[in-house]
Design a protein around this motif. Structure first.
Motif, PDB file in Angstrom:
ATOM      1  N   LEU A 231      33.017  26.522  48.527  1.00  0.00           N
ATOM      2  CA  LEU A 231      33.053  26.620  47.001  1.00  0.00           C
ATOM      3  C   LEU A 231      32.749  25.708  46.433  1.00  0.00           C
ATOM      4  O   LEU A 231      31.739  26.040  45.428  1.00  0.00           O
ATOM      5  N   LEU A 232      32.523  24.428  46.678  1.00  0.00           N
ATOM      6  CA  LEU A 232      32.597  23.482  45.791  1.00  0.00           C
ATOM      7  C   LEU A 232      31.068  22.962  46.535  1.00  0.00           C
ATOM      8  O   LEU A 232      29.745  22.039  45.514  1.00  0.00           O
ATOM      9  N   GLY A 233      30.074  24.135  47.066  1.00  0.00           N
ATOM     10  CA  GLY A 233      28.540  23.607  47.452  1.00  0.00           C
ATOM     11  C   GLY A 233      28.339  22.291  48.727  1.00  0.00           C
ATOM     12  O   GLY A 233      27.793  22.145  48.581  1.00  0.00           O
ATOM     13  N   LEU A 234      29.830  21.936  49.422  1.00  0.00           N
ATOM     14  CA  LEU A 234      29.940  21.147  50.318  1.00  0.00           C
ATOM     15  C   LEU A 234      30.177  21.835  52.060  1.00  0.00           C
ATOM     16  O   LEU A 234      30.770  22.731  52.101  1.00  0.00           O
ATOM     17  N   GLY A 235      28.316  21.369  52.996  1.00  0.00           N
ATOM     18  CA  GLY A 235      28.763  21.636  53.966  1.00  0.00           C
ATOM     19  C   GLY A 235      29.065  23.420  54.820  1.00  0.00           C
ATOM     20  O   GLY A 235      28.530  23.861  53.241  1.00  0.00           O
ATOM     21  N   PHE A 236      28.133  23.317  55.207  1.00  0.00           N
ATOM     22  CA  PHE A 236      28.837  24.945  56.240  1.00  0.00           C
ATOM     23  C   PHE A 236      29.903  25.026  57.073  1.00  0.00           C
ATOM     24  O   PHE A 236      30.098  23.569  57.511  1.00  0.00           O
ATOM     25  N   CYS A 237      29.650  26.218  57.252  1.00  0.00           N
ATOM     26  CA  CYS A 237      31.296  26.672  58.570  1.00  0.00           C
ATOM     27  C   CYS A 237      31.038  27.724  59.381  1.00  0.00           C
ATOM     28  O   CYS A 237      30.616  28.826  58.577  1.00  0.00           O
ATOM     29  N   TRP A 238      31.403  28.027  60.107  1.00  0.00           N
ATOM     30  CA  TRP A 238      30.833  29.302  60.560  1.00  0.00           C
ATOM     31  C   TRP A 238      32.452  30.624  60.651  1.00  0.00           C
ATOM     32  O   TRP A 238      33.573  29.237  60.917  1.00  0.00           O
ATOM     33  N   LEU A 239      32.586  30.780  60.240  1.00  0.00           N
ATOM     34  CA  LEU A 239      33.602  31.801  59.971  1.00  0.00           C
ATOM     35  C   LEU A 239      33.894  33.091  59.597  1.00  0.00           C
ATOM     36  O   LEU A 239      33.061  34.051  59.847  1.00  0.00           O
ATOM     37  N   PRO A 240      35.146  33.258  60.244  1.00  0.00           N
ATOM     38  CA  PRO A 240      35.583  35.024  60.340  1.00  0.00           C
ATOM     39  C   PRO A 240      34.635  36.157  59.399  1.00  0.00           C
ATOM     40  O   PRO A 240      34.934  35.934  58.616  1.00  0.00           O
ATOM     41  N   ASP A 241      34.778  37.221  59.891  1.00  0.00           N
ATOM     42  CA  ASP A 241      34.172  37.611  58.917  1.00  0.00           C
ATOM     43  C   ASP A 241      35.360  38.722  58.402  1.00  0.00           C
ATOM     44  O   ASP A 241      35.159  38.870  56.934  1.00  0.00           O
ATOM     45  N   PHE A 242      36.004  39.100  58.667  1.00  0.00           N
ATOM     46  CA  PHE A 242      37.491  39.495  57.475  1.00  0.00           C
ATOM     47  C   PHE A 242      37.632  38.306  56.478  1.00  0.00           C
ATOM     48  O   PHE A 242      38.137  38.390  55.477  1.00  0.00           O
ATOM     49  N   VAL A 243      37.049  37.495  57.055  1.00  0.00           N
ATOM     50  CA  VAL A 243      37.770  36.003  56.096  1.00  0.00           C
ATOM     51  C   VAL A 243      36.269  36.337  54.890  1.00  0.00           C
ATOM     52  O   VAL A 243      37.023  35.885  53.694  1.00  0.00           O
ATOM     53  N   VAL A 244      35.328  36.072  55.615  1.00  0.00           N
ATOM     54  CA  VAL A 244      34.217  35.858  54.522  1.00  0.00           C
ATOM     55  C   VAL A 244      33.591  37.362  53.232  1.00  0.00           C
ATOM     56  O   VAL A 244      32.546  37.245  52.682  1.00  0.00           O
ATOM     57  N   ALA A 245      34.270  37.857  54.207  1.00  0.00           N
ATOM     58  CA  ALA A 245      33.215  39.726  53.806  1.00  0.00           C
ATOM     59  C   ALA A 245      33.370  39.457  52.177  1.00  0.00           C
ATOM     60  O   ALA A 245      32.259  40.021  51.492  1.00  0.00           O
ATOM     61  N   PRO A 246      34.576  39.408  51.433  1.00  0.00           N
ATOM     62  CA  PRO A 246      34.680  39.778  50.077  1.00  0.00           C
ATOM     63  C   PRO A 246      34.086  38.412  49.518  1.00  0.00           C
ATOM     64  O   PRO A 246      33.440  38.575  47.882  1.00  0.00           O
ATOM     65  N   LEU A 247      33.894  37.967  50.292  1.00  0.00           N
ATOM     66  CA  LEU A 247      33.043  36.433  48.887  1.00  0.00           C
ATOM     67  C   LEU A 247      32.022  36.595  49.268  1.00  0.00           C
ATOM     68  O   LEU A 247      30.918  36.388  47.997  1.00  0.00           O
ATOM     69  N   LEU A 248      30.937  37.587  50.085  1.00  0.00           N
ATOM     70  CA  LEU A 248      29.684  37.123  51.015  1.00  0.00           C
ATOM     71  C   LEU A 248      29.144  38.998  49.501  1.00  0.00           C
ATOM     72  O   LEU A 248      28.653  38.573  49.157  1.00  0.00           O
ATOM     73  N   ALA A 249      30.402  39.462  49.212  1.00  0.00           N
ATOM     74  CA  ALA A 249      30.155  40.880  48.860  1.00  0.00           C
ATOM     75  C   ALA A 249      29.652  40.392  46.819  1.00  0.00           C
ATOM     76  O   ALA A 249      28.973  40.453  46.688  1.00  0.00           O
ATOM     77  N   ASN A 250      30.952  39.170  46.960  1.00  0.00           N
ATOM     78  CA  ASN A 250      31.380  39.098  45.426  1.00  0.00           C
ATOM     79  C   ASN A 250      29.587  38.080  45.197  1.00  0.00           C
ATOM     80  O   ASN A 250      29.827  36.936  43.961  1.00  0.00           O
ATOM     81  N   LYS A 251      29.144  37.188  46.395  1.00  0.00           N
ATOM     82  CA  LYS A 251      28.098  36.121  46.126  1.00  0.00           C
ATOM     83  C   LYS A 251      28.304  35.002  45.952  1.00  0.00           C
ATOM     84  O   LYS A 251      27.872  33.871  45.412  1.00  0.00           O
ATOM     85  N   THR A 252      29.826  34.535  45.746  1.00  0.00           N
ATOM     86  CA  THR A 252      30.368  33.101  46.093  1.00  0.00           C
ATOM     87  C   THR A 252      30.182  32.568  47.251  1.00  0.00           C
ATOM     88  O   THR A 252      30.201  30.826  47.851  1.00  0.00           O
ATOM     89  N   LEU A 253      29.909  32.785  48.732  1.00  0.00           N
ATOM     90  CA  LEU A 253      29.150  32.250  49.709  1.00  0.00           C
ATOM     91  C   LEU A 253      28.049  33.282  50.719  1.00  0.00           C
ATOM     92  O   LEU A 253      28.098  34.099  50.397  1.00  0.00           O
ATOM     93  N   PHE A 254      27.639  32.114  50.954  1.00  0.00           N
ATOM     94  CA  PHE A 254      25.861  33.232  51.343  1.00  0.00           C
ATOM     95  C   PHE A 254      25.903  33.249  52.900  1.00  0.00           C
ATOM     96  O   PHE A 254      26.659  31.498  52.968  1.00  0.00           O
ATOM     97  N   ARG A 255      25.547  33.787  53.321  1.00  0.00           N
ATOM     98  CA  ARG A 255      24.936  34.021  54.968  1.00  0.00           C
ATOM     99  C   ARG A 255      23.750  32.726  54.897  1.00  0.00           C
ATOM    100  O   ARG A 255      23.369  33.504  54.681  1.00  0.00           O
ATOM    101  N   LEU A 256      24.156  31.927  56.138  1.00  0.00           N
ATOM    102  CA  LEU A 256      22.842  31.456  56.695  1.00  0.00           C
ATOM    103  C   LEU A 256      21.716  32.420  57.713  1.00  0.00           C
ATOM    104  O   LEU A 256      22.117  32.894  58.119  1.00  0.00           O
ATOM    105  N   PRO A 257      20.709  31.824  56.942  1.00  0.00           N
ATOM    106  CA  PRO A 257      19.283  32.648  57.784  1.00  0.00           C
ATOM    107  C   PRO A 257      19.268  32.370  59.060  1.00  0.00           C
ATOM    108  O   PRO A 257      18.011  31.542  58.892  1.00  0.00           O
ATOM    109  N   LEU A 258      19.799  31.564  59.612  1.00  0.00           N
ATOM    110  CA  LEU A 258      19.311  31.342  60.796  1.00  0.00           C
ATOM    111  C   LEU A 258      18.897  32.223  62.052  1.00  0.00           C
ATOM    112  O   LEU A 258      18.107  33.020  61.652  1.00  0.00           O
ATOM    113  N   GLN A 259      17.428  31.341  62.546  1.00  0.00           N
ATOM    114  CA  GLN A 259      16.169  32.333  63.263  1.00  0.00           C
ATOM    115  C   GLN A 259      16.979  32.555  64.289  1.00  0.00           C
ATOM    116  O   GLN A 259      16.198  33.241  64.991  1.00  0.00           O
ATOM    117  N   GLN A 260      18.094  31.723  65.581  1.00  0.00           N
ATOM    118  CA  GLN A 260      18.167  32.960  65.558  1.00  0.00           C
ATOM    119  C   GLN A 260      20.138  31.973  66.339  1.00  0.00           C
ATOM    120  O   GLN A 260      20.323  31.477  65.650  1.00  0.00           O
TER     121      GLN A 260
END
Length: 295
Positions: A231-260
């Motif tokens: 949330l400080l804008g530092l780094g990326f992390c692989w996190l479980p969907d049940f942890v990030v779902a509400p943060l993705l919904a309110n757009k405080t976290l973004f899913r990385l657009p990986l090609q594969q």
């Protein structure tokens, strides 16, 4: 000099019966004792303590103000004695005094809590200890037999397990991270970024497990710490969907657009490292845990 009690547990039980039944006559019938013996027991209790607990108004015995306090505390005492005696009986029958559950951090614990809620009324005083583990730390718990039940994403060879659920891991960054604005991203670009990883709880962790290709890594103890850094804008992390779902919904976290390899799936399983010596309490809890996943 050791303290010697002035009262007995039987006296307190008689007092409780007199109050609950509404009088000496009713309590005598309930306890199958004479009314005079109950009168004598309560009178002796009051004399020994030097405190008036009951007063007779009309034909009904009522608690005094001091009696209300003492009665309330006595109920706690008798309940503890009953639990202690029940525990002794359970231990004699093989019911374990403590159940240790090791659970992979990536497992959604609300399932476990549902099972524990159902288990509590039948737990017979057994303590429950929940141990959070990560990656090879979970395998270590299994092979060293440090828990009665283990929820793991990796079942070591030679162990049988029951499937529970599948956790989906998603690569995410904070909303202010430059990667959040890219339309697409490949793994080579990602390896040049700061990766936030969760500490492996093993004594001798194996770093070949999980996506760890980034040159620069910061290690934290749990998902909450990882999210705080993201949330400080530092780094990326692989996190479980049940942890990030509400943060993705309110757009405080973004899913990385990986090609594969845009996501990873980890099947969660339940096993008992020492199946042959598993106690009845652990077996009961295991059945409840399996049941909540079948709903």
């Amino acid at each position: 000099m050791p303290y010697r009690p002035k009262s007995t547990l039987e006296q307190w039980r008689i007092l409780q019966a007199v109050v609950d039944a509404g009088g000496y006559a009713q309590a005598a019938e309930l306890l199958n004792k004479s009314q005079s013996s109950l009168n004598h027991a309560v009178a002796k209790l009051q004399t020994q303590l030097g405190v008036e607990l009951l007063e007779v108004i009309g034909r009904k015995a009522q608690l005094t103000a001091a009696g209300e306090v003492m009665l309330r505390r006595s109920r706690i005492l008798t309940q503890q004695i009953e639990e202690l005696e029940l525990l002794a009986d359970n231990l004699d029958k093989g019911w374990e005094p403590e159940i240790r559950i090791a659970t992979e951090l990536a497992y959604p614990k609300h399932y476990l809590y549902q099972a524990l809620q159902q288990f509590y009324p039948m737990s017979r005083g057994s303590r429950v200890q929940i141990i959070d583990t990560v990656l090879t730390g979970t395998s270590e718990i299994i092979t060293q037999k440090k828990a009665d039940l283990v929820i793991t994403g990796m079942v070591p060879k030679g162990y049988l397990s029951e499937p529970l659920s599948i956790t989906r891991f998603i690569p995410v960054v904070g909303a202010t991270h430059p990667l959040a604005q890219l339309p697409s991203l490949d793994q080579n670009e990602l390896s040049q970024q700061l990766q936030i990883v969760i500490r492996d709880t093993a004594v001798k962790p194996q770093e070949h497990i999980g996506w760890l290709k980034a040159e620069q890594r910061w290690t934290v103890n749990n998902f909450d710490e990882a999210v705080d850094i993201l949330l400080l804008g530092l780094g990326f992390c692989w996190l479980p969907d049940f942890v990030v779902a509400p943060l993705l919904a309110n757009k405080t976290l973004f899913r990385l657009p990986l090609q594969q390899s845009t996501e990873r799936f980890v099947p969660m399983s339940l096993l008992a490292p020492q199946e042959e010596s598993l106690g009845p309490g652990s077996r009961q809890l295991r059945q409840l845990l399996l049941a909540v996943h079948q709903k």
